[in-house]
Each structure stands twice: as C-alpha cells, then as structure tokens.
Write an enzyme that holds these catalytic residues in place. Structure first.
Site, PDB file in Angstrom:
ATOM      1  N   PRO A 140      43.156  33.592  41.040  1.00  0.00           N
ATOM      2  CG  PRO A 140      42.653  33.288  38.908  1.00  0.00           C
ATOM      3  CD  PRO A 140      42.099  32.848  40.020  1.00  0.00           C
ATOM      4  CB  CYS A 141      44.119  38.255  43.238  1.00  0.00           C
ATOM      5  SG  CYS A 141      45.311  37.377  44.276  1.00  0.00           S
ATOM      6  CG  HIS A 142      48.799  35.582  39.856  1.00  0.00           C
ATOM      7  ND1 HIS A 142      47.819  34.704  40.509  1.00  0.00           N
ATOM      8  CD2 HIS A 142      49.021  35.060  38.554  1.00  0.00           C
ATOM      9  CE1 HIS A 142      47.800  33.444  39.827  1.00  0.00           C
ATOM     10  NE2 HIS A 142      48.592  33.714  38.777  1.00  0.00           N
TER      11      HIS A 142
END
Length: 174
Positions: A140-142
């Site tokens: 989950p880089c977001h």
DNA sequence: TAACATTCCGCGC
DNA sequence: GCGCGGAATGTTA
C-alpha cells in the site's frame, strides 16, 4: 549492494476489474509486479505466452485477482500469493515490508516510515522506494502521505491515490 | 553526479 | 493559515 539483473522468465496474466484491466507478472518465486490499467501504450496485454500456466501459478493468480478486487472495493485483501521482491535493493525491500504493516484506512508519513525501518533521516529515500514499488495496491504505497497531511506523489497518477484512499474510508481525500 | 512520491524554517500575504 | 524559496538529507541509476 547491487544485484545485476538476472533474466527470469515471467508470465503475465490479466485481471479484469470495474476499474480497468490490470496486468500481473509472476516469476517462479511469486508475484513480481502488478501494473495499473492506465497507461501509456497499455503495453503488452497478452495473456501468458501461449503456454499452459502451472497449477501453482493459477492459484496465485486467483488470490491476486480476488485481493485486487477487494482492495479496489475498499476492503481488506485476504490471502496473498508469495511476493517476489527480489528486484529491489535491501533498503527498498525493508521499506515495502514496512508498508505492508499499515492497516487499511491508516496512513503514515514518509518520515514515519523512515523511522520504522531505523533510518529516520532517509525519508527522502523512502519516497524513492515507494516510487519503485512494483506491486501497488497490495503493497500500500498509496497510504504514505507527506508530513503535513498532503498527498505527496504517486507513480500511477495522483487520482488513483485519492481514489484508493477515499474508498478506504478517508473522507478527507474524496 | 544528478535526480527524487521529503521536510523544516523563514518569509510575506 | 497557506504558499513559496532554499537548504539538508539518504538512496539510486
């Protein structure tokens, strides 16, 4: 610490979702990359190379497909296939590993992520590692924002980042 | 060496 | 409070 690129044959499989056609790439070790529908020439969208896909890989793809759809729907993904992160440096892998511990609906700043992996001052480099993340959504880089609660950036396009966060219940970003 | 998906501090508005 | 400019910072190709 570098590792010169070894050639590994990867198999590409498509994932159809309400948000577009994703492409997953598998190596022998597991899921190696996940591509957004977006994009530029929508590169190769061929399904496998014609050869039959191994049973193991089919199982992986099934998990990936379900996980991607669940995340897009704003839920938590269930079981994931093994992730092949061998393309990244050690630093990058530790960052990605830290990212996976961020729960749905939670966020961290680049500085916080840097602190978690024991390099508080490497916050700038954390941004770089996020940009190099081969498996968005599942890693989950977001969920990483700038310190002032601003968006920061996103490789796949900022609209994606906003959309994903919104679906996770962060109304702030709708 | 030159980028960066950063952050902090000091301005002026 | 918000925006901008500039500097310090670690990792990467």
């Amino acid at each position: 610490m570098k590792f010169s690129a070894i050639t590994v044959d990867v198999t590409s499989l498509g994932i159809n979702t309400p948000d577009g056609f994703f492409t997953a790439h598998y190596s022998k070790r597991g899921l190696a990359r996940l591509d957004f529908p977006n994009a530029i020439g929508e590169k190769s969208r061929r399904e496998s190379n014609g050869r039959p896909v191994s049973a193991e890989m089919q199982a992986w793809h099934k998990m990936t497909t379900r996980a991607v759809r669940e995340v897009l729907a704003g839920g938590t993904h269930g079981e994931l296939p093994p992730l092949d992160l061998s393309a990244g440096t050690e630093f990058q892998q530790s960052v990605w590993n830290a990212l996976r511990k961020i729960a749905r609906g939670r966020t961290k700043s680049y500085g916080e992520v840097a602190a978690v992996i024991g390099r508080p001052k490497a916050l700038r480099a954390v941004g770089g590692a996020c940009g190099a993340n081969p498996i968005p959504l599942l890693v989950p880089c977001h969920r990483v924002l700038a310190a002032n609660h601003k968006l920061g950036g996103f490789s796949g396009g900022l609209d994606w980042k906003r959309k994903l966060l919104g679906r996770e219940g962060l109304e702030f970003f709708e």
